[in-house]
Design a protein around this motif. Structure first.
Motif, PDB file in Angstrom:
ATOM      1  N   VAL A 200     -46.490  93.887  36.231  1.00  0.00           N
ATOM      2  CA  VAL A 200     -46.991  93.964  37.090  1.00  0.00           C
ATOM      3  C   VAL A 200     -47.389  92.306  37.633  1.00  0.00           C
ATOM      4  N   VAL A 201     -48.388  91.541  36.938  1.00  0.00           N
ATOM      5  CA  VAL A 201     -48.713  90.548  37.380  1.00  0.00           C
ATOM      6  C   VAL A 201     -47.145  89.277  37.260  1.00  0.00           C
ATOM      7  N   VAL A 202     -46.464  89.538  36.292  1.00  0.00           N
ATOM      8  CA  VAL A 202     -44.976  88.894  36.707  1.00  0.00           C
ATOM      9  C   VAL A 202     -44.400  88.970  37.663  1.00  0.00           C
ATOM     10  N   LEU A 203     -43.663  90.045  37.676  1.00  0.00           N
ATOM     11  CA  LEU A 203     -43.070  89.578  38.661  1.00  0.00           C
ATOM     12  C   LEU A 203     -43.985  89.912  40.288  1.00  0.00           C
ATOM     13  N   LEU A 209     -42.680  83.759  44.531  1.00  0.00           N
ATOM     14  CA  LEU A 209     -42.551  82.311  44.193  1.00  0.00           C
ATOM     15  C   LEU A 209     -40.734  82.582  44.533  1.00  0.00           C
ATOM     16  N   MET A 210     -40.272  83.755  44.836  1.00  0.00           N
ATOM     17  CA  MET A 210     -38.718  83.727  45.131  1.00  0.00           C
ATOM     18  C   MET A 210     -38.789  83.967  45.942  1.00  0.00           C
ATOM     19  N   LEU A 211     -39.358  84.776  47.425  1.00  0.00           N
ATOM     20  CA  LEU A 211     -39.324  84.386  48.159  1.00  0.00           C
ATOM     21  C   LEU A 211     -39.910  82.626  49.412  1.00  0.00           C
ATOM     22  N   VAL A 236     -31.971  92.239  40.912  1.00  0.00           N
ATOM     23  CA  VAL A 236     -31.434  91.587  39.280  1.00  0.00           C
ATOM     24  C   VAL A 236     -32.702  90.796  38.024  1.00  0.00           C
ATOM     25  N   THR A 237     -32.576  90.435  39.279  1.00  0.00           N
ATOM     26  CA  THR A 237     -34.254  89.180  38.214  1.00  0.00           C
ATOM     27  C   THR A 237     -35.851  90.083  37.481  1.00  0.00           C
ATOM     28  N   ALA A 238     -35.604  91.288  38.546  1.00  0.00           N
ATOM     29  CA  ALA A 238     -36.310  92.017  37.336  1.00  0.00           C
ATOM     30  C   ALA A 238     -36.212  92.891  36.880  1.00  0.00           C
TER      31      ALA A 238
END
Length: 478
Positions: A200-203, A209-211, A236-238
């Motif tokens: 949860v924290v990392v995603l 950050l991706m936005l 895909v990153t998740a």
């Protein structure tokens, strides 16, 4: 109890300086990568703008020259006469076929710095048009520019592993694991709560950050399909992140020391992200070596010389095969332009076996890449991110086929005029065929991206299953 463990883990992560240091570092490299992608995208757009402006200016100059000659002026020279359709198709009106940038192109340079995004369409043969193209192997797929996709494929897993290498070993070494399991919770549920807290924290941080990176890279989220593509990009990153979380949990499940876990995970990252793609490239090149470009050039020269010597004999055979192109009356084999295109057609026929062998080897290399890519989630993720950004090999291959179709249309428009010595006029400029890129179907892209994501997800599920099994034999002491 599960949520209580997750809340406790979140408090621990919030108080851990490692998380904040990793977040700041990841944000810095993500924004730097976004700026690189934005700069590359701006250069591509500027280059396309220059080509469009040059073509437009050249056409206007040609139109003005044709009108001047029609008004009684004389052409500047015999070899600079816009009334000659061969010269018009070869130089005066030669147009550019451009591959438009996709909305997410700044996030992943992909193959776009290796494969051409524009071609100048003339009356040259296909061999001359596509003489510089080759299939790129997984090493090139993973060794491109420092962009957001590079950060996701290479650095993002390291962040996950840095936070998860001591997921259980740290608790065991501090002596808190036995105390925790004295509570009404099993080791599997405890491990699941800890890994879910990390996920949860990392995603969550990755999504933010991706936005931010997309905005910094200049991605127009209002463009058709841009936001859905960005959502898929994060998806895909998740999934890719879940694979590395699952691997970290599996390594922790064997009960080894934190230092051993860190070394094991570092070796896994090195193998999956670097060694397997490099080995795949070597295997593909060994099994399907591409014929030498020198051999191709030499074959073209020999075929050209032989065809030129038989130029007069080739005319009858050519127009027997292409009666729709035959001029009225007698054929003049001494006509320079007619002779040139007949000779080029014969050269293409003579070198066809070599061209087919070259393409067969390229297809062989591609088949090796397609088979071995499932061994590396890094390759699967990179290809999926490239596809979503419109910079994958498949899109360039599709563009190449579109260019080939347009080149055939261009020659079909001009060759009858060349053979019949038609006088080209200013009005005829408005009748020229123009390139219009027809993109791949959304289903084809979704199929490739979904297939890659599904394979990564299945790998993560298998790792989780193995981790669950290993946790039943976890040594709480020793």
């Amino acid at each position: 109890m599960l949520f209580r463990v997750m809340r406790n883990e979140w408090r621990g992560l919030a108080a851990d300086r490692t998380l904040w240091a990793v977040t700041i570092l990841l944000a810095a490299v993500m924004l730097f990568a976004a700026s690189n992608g934005a700069r590359w995208s701006a250069l591509q757009q500027a280059r396309h703008g220059e080509l469009v402006a040059e073509e437009s200016e050249r056409l206007e100059e040609t139109r003005a020259e044709l009108l001047r000659i029609a008004g009684g002026g004389s052409p500047r020279s015999r070899f600079n006469d816009p009334r000659n359709p061969a010269q018009v198709g070869q130089s005066f009106a030669a147009g550019y076929a451009l591959l438009p940038l996709a909305p997410l192109a700044p996030l992943s340079v992909g193959q776009s710095d290796l494969l051409p995004a524009h071609y100048k369409i003339t009356l040259e043969s296909r061999e001359a048009l596509f003489s510089g193209d080759e299939l790129e192997n997984p090493t090139n797929l993973l060794a491109g520019s420092f962009d957001v996709a590079f950060v996701v494929v290479f650095l993002y897993p390291l962040v996950i592993l840095a936070l998860g290498y001591n997921l259980l070993s740290g608790e065991k070494e501090s002596g808190t694991l036995v105390l925790t399991l004295a509570q009404p919770i099993s080791l599997s549920r405890f491990a699941a709560a800890k890994i879910l807290a990390h996920v949860v924290v990392v995603l969550g941080l990755t999504a933010a950050l991706m936005l931010a990176a997309a905005v910094a890279a200049g991605v127009d989220l209002g463009a058709p399909g841009a936001f859905s593509s960005l959502a898929s990009y994060f998806g895909v990153t998740a999934v890719y992140g879940l694979f590395w979380f699952s691997l970290a949990l599996l390594v922790n499940a064997f009960g080894r020391a934190s230092a051993t876990n860190a070394a094991t995970l570092a070796g896994a990252w090195l193998t999956l992200a670097l060694i397997i793609p490099s080995a795949t490239a070597l295997i593909a090149a060994t099994l399907y070596p591409v014929p030498s470009r020198v051999e191709m050039i030499q074959a073209v020269r020999v075929a050209g010389r032989e065809a030129s010597e038989r130029g007069s004999q080739l005319f009858g055979a050519y127009f027997a095969d292409h009666p729709e192109l035959a001029p009225e009356g007698e054929v003049d084999p001494g006509d320079y332009y007619s002779r040139r295109f007949v000779v080029e057609d014969e050269v293409s026929k003579q070198i066809a076996p070599l061209t087919e062998r070259f393409e067969a080897q390229i297809r062989g290399q591609q088949s090796v890449v397609e088979k071995f890519r499932y061994l590396s989630p890094a390759v699967l993720a990179q290809q999926a991110l490239n596809d979503l950004s419109g910079t994958g090999y498949a899109r360039f291959d599709h563009f190449r086929s579109e260019v080939g179709r347009y080149a055939d249309e261009w020659k079909a428009h001009f060759l009858p005029q060349v053979f019949r010595k038609t006088v080209f006029t200013a009005e005829a400029l408005g009748e020229l065929p123009r390139f219009s890129y027809r993109s791949e179907g959304a289903g084809a892209i979704a199929g490739r991206v979904g297939g890659a994501a599904l394979m990564i997800l299945l790998s993560a599920v298998l790792l989780l299953g193995a981790a669950t099994s290993a946790l039943r034999r976890y040594p709480l002491t020793g």
